[in-house]
Design a protein around this motif. Structure first.
Motif, mmCIF file in Angstrom:
data_model
loop_
_atom_site.group_PDB
_atom_site.id
_atom_site.type_symbol
_atom_site.label_atom_id
_atom_site.label_comp_id
_atom_site.label_asym_id
_atom_site.label_seq_id
_atom_site.Cartn_x
_atom_site.Cartn_y
_atom_site.Cartn_z
ATOM 1 N N ILE A 61 0.836 -1.203 0.000
ATOM 2 C CA ILE A 61 0.000 0.000 0.000
ATOM 3 C C ILE A 61 0.870 1.251 0.000
ATOM 4 N N ASP A 62 1.917 1.251 0.814
ATOM 5 C CA ASP A 62 2.764 2.440 0.982
ATOM 6 C C ASP A 62 3.914 2.519 -0.007
ATOM 7 N N GLN A 63 4.011 1.558 -0.908
ATOM 8 C CA GLN A 63 5.207 1.331 -1.706
ATOM 9 C C GLN A 63 5.777 2.566 -2.404
ATOM 10 N N ARG A 64 5.005 3.305 -3.145
ATOM 11 C CA ARG A 64 5.565 4.387 -3.969
ATOM 12 C C ARG A 64 5.061 5.777 -3.597
ATOM 13 N N ILE A 65 4.343 5.884 -2.523
ATOM 14 C CA ILE A 65 3.780 7.179 -2.146
ATOM 15 C C ILE A 65 4.886 8.186 -1.823
ATOM 16 N N GLY A 66 5.975 7.733 -1.250
ATOM 17 C CA GLY A 66 7.071 8.618 -0.875
ATOM 18 C C GLY A 66 7.710 9.335 -2.062
ATOM 19 N N PHE A 67 7.550 8.778 -3.264
ATOM 20 C CA PHE A 67 8.123 9.427 -4.443
ATOM 21 C C PHE A 67 7.476 10.788 -4.708
ATOM 22 N N LEU A 68 6.215 10.942 -4.356
ATOM 23 C CA LEU A 68 5.556 12.238 -4.559
ATOM 24 C C LEU A 68 6.163 13.308 -3.665
ATOM 25 N N SER A 69 6.459 12.956 -2.440
ATOM 26 C CA SER A 69 7.112 13.902 -1.530
ATOM 27 C C SER A 69 8.492 14.282 -2.057
ATOM 28 N N MET A 70 9.234 13.270 -2.542
ATOM 29 C CA MET A 70 10.552 13.541 -3.105
ATOM 30 C C MET A 70 10.445 14.435 -4.339
ATOM 31 N N LEU A 71 9.464 14.171 -5.202
ATOM 32 C CA LEU A 71 9.265 14.981 -6.394
ATOM 33 C C LEU A 71 8.981 16.438 -6.019
ATOM 34 N N ALA A 72 8.147 16.642 -5.016
ATOM 35 C CA ALA A 72 7.831 18.002 -4.576
ATOM 36 C C ALA A 72 9.083 18.706 -4.044
ATOM 37 N N ASN A 73 9.865 18.007 -3.253
ATOM 38 C CA ASN A 73 11.084 18.619 -2.707
ATOM 39 C C ASN A 73 12.109 18.923 -3.786
ATOM 40 N N VAL A 74 12.302 17.978 -4.701
ATOM 41 C CA VAL A 74 13.289 18.180 -5.767
ATOM 42 C C VAL A 74 12.859 19.307 -6.699
ATOM 43 N N SER A 75 11.580 19.376 -7.046
ATOM 44 C CA SER A 75 11.131 20.439 -7.942
ATOM 45 C C SER A 75 11.261 21.811 -7.280
ATOM 46 N N THR A 76 11.013 21.882 -5.985
ATOM 47 C CA THR A 76 11.209 23.150 -5.270
ATOM 48 C C THR A 76 12.686 23.553 -5.296
ATOM 49 N N LEU A 77 13.553 22.589 -5.045
ATOM 50 C CA LEU A 77 14.990 22.886 -5.060
ATOM 51 C C LEU A 77 15.491 23.250 -6.455
ATOM 52 N N LEU A 78 14.967 22.578 -7.485
ATOM 53 C CA LEU A 78 15.366 22.933 -8.850
ATOM 54 C C LEU A 78 14.868 24.336 -9.209
ATOM 55 N N GLY A 79 13.675 24.691 -8.741
ATOM 56 C CA GLY A 79 13.178 26.047 -8.946
ATOM 57 C C GLY A 79 14.073 27.074 -8.266
ATOM 58 N N LEU A 80 14.517 26.763 -7.066
ATOM 59 C CA LEU A 80 15.436 27.655 -6.347
ATOM 60 C C LEU A 80 16.776 27.743 -7.068
ATOM 61 N N LEU A 81 17.260 26.609 -7.563
ATOM 62 C CA LEU A 81 18.511 26.615 -8.321
ATOM 63 C C LEU A 81 18.373 27.488 -9.573
ATOM 64 N N GLY A 82 17.264 27.364 -10.276
ATOM 65 C CA GLY A 82 17.020 28.199 -11.447
ATOM 66 C C GLY A 82 16.951 29.673 -11.094
ATOM 67 N N THR A 83 16.377 29.979 -9.950
ATOM 68 C CA THR A 83 16.325 31.364 -9.479
ATOM 69 C C THR A 83 17.731 31.916 -9.258
ATOM 70 N N ILE A 84 18.549 31.157 -8.577
ATOM 71 C CA ILE A 84 19.919 31.587 -8.295
ATOM 72 C C ILE A 84 20.714 31.724 -9.591
ATOM 73 N N VAL A 85 20.582 30.762 -10.498
ATOM 74 C CA VAL A 85 21.300 30.825 -11.775
ATOM 75 C C VAL A 85 20.865 32.060 -12.563
ATOM 76 N N GLY A 86 19.565 32.350 -12.598
ATOM 77 C CA GLY A 86 19.064 33.527 -13.316
ATOM 78 C C GLY A 86 19.599 34.822 -12.719
ATOM 79 N N LEU A 87 19.642 34.889 -11.392
ATOM 80 C CA LEU A 87 20.156 36.102 -10.744
ATOM 81 C C LEU A 87 21.657 36.251 -10.953
#
Length: 172
Positions: A61-87
């Motif tokens: 039941i719990d097998q792949r649910i954690g991937f969504l949390s990881m996806l949310a964290n990674v996408s937030t960090l990639l957005g922050l990385l893009g912000t820093i690169v743009g600045l």
């Protein structure tokens, strides 16, 4: 459905019904309980086998649910990385530019930074919502599964002897 047959000791009927229903967790529990109650180690083994099935099914039941949390964290960090690169890009480029180009370069870099932040959040927010919904559903399914297993264990208590009682009967 199983309760009446179990309480009346009709284990063959329970086993046949469990096999007809397929391999849902409840049917797996019924099959395990029937085999434990008829020719195995009594209540102790029944409890251990039911626990084994519960652990296996909870993991599924719990097998792949954690991937969504990881996806949310990674996408937030990639957005922050893009912000820093743009600045960085915008501020490092304005040093060599003329006054007229500085405004355009700065605006382009800030725009890139804002887009990166927005794209990261566009992915992260729905992923976090989906994670919360699926985690809640998984918790409910696990709770229902454990309640069903406890109910079945109680039902089988009518027909399953404890190991000390089986040993006492066997030594006579």
């Amino acid at each position: 459905v199983f309760e009446t047959d179990i309480k009346h000791g009709q284990m063959a009927t329970v086993s046949a019904r469990a096999k007809r229903c397929g391999k849902t967790p409840l049917e797996v529990l019924a099959d395990v309980a029937v085999s434990s109650s008829t020719d195995m180690g009594g209540r102790e083994e029944l409890q251990l086998k039911m626990d084994e099935v519960l652990i296996e099914e909870s993991g599924r039941i719990d097998q792949r649910i954690g991937f969504l949390s990881m996806l949310a964290n990674v996408s937030t960090l990639l957005g922050l990385l893009g912000t820093i690169v743009g600045l960085i890009k915008s501020f490092s480029s304005i040093g060599d530019a003329s006054a007229a180009e500085k405004a355009r370069i700065l605006a382009d870099g800030v725009g890139e930074a804002m887009n990166a932040t927005a794209y990261g959040l566009v992915v992260a927010v729905p992923a976090l919502i989906a994670y919360a919904l699926l985690q809640n559903r998984a918790n409910k399914l696990n709770e229902d599964l454990h309640k069903a297993a406890l109910r079945m264990y109680i039902w089988f208590g009518f027909n399953v002897e404890a190991i000390p009682l089986k040993k006492a009967r066997g030594s006579r």
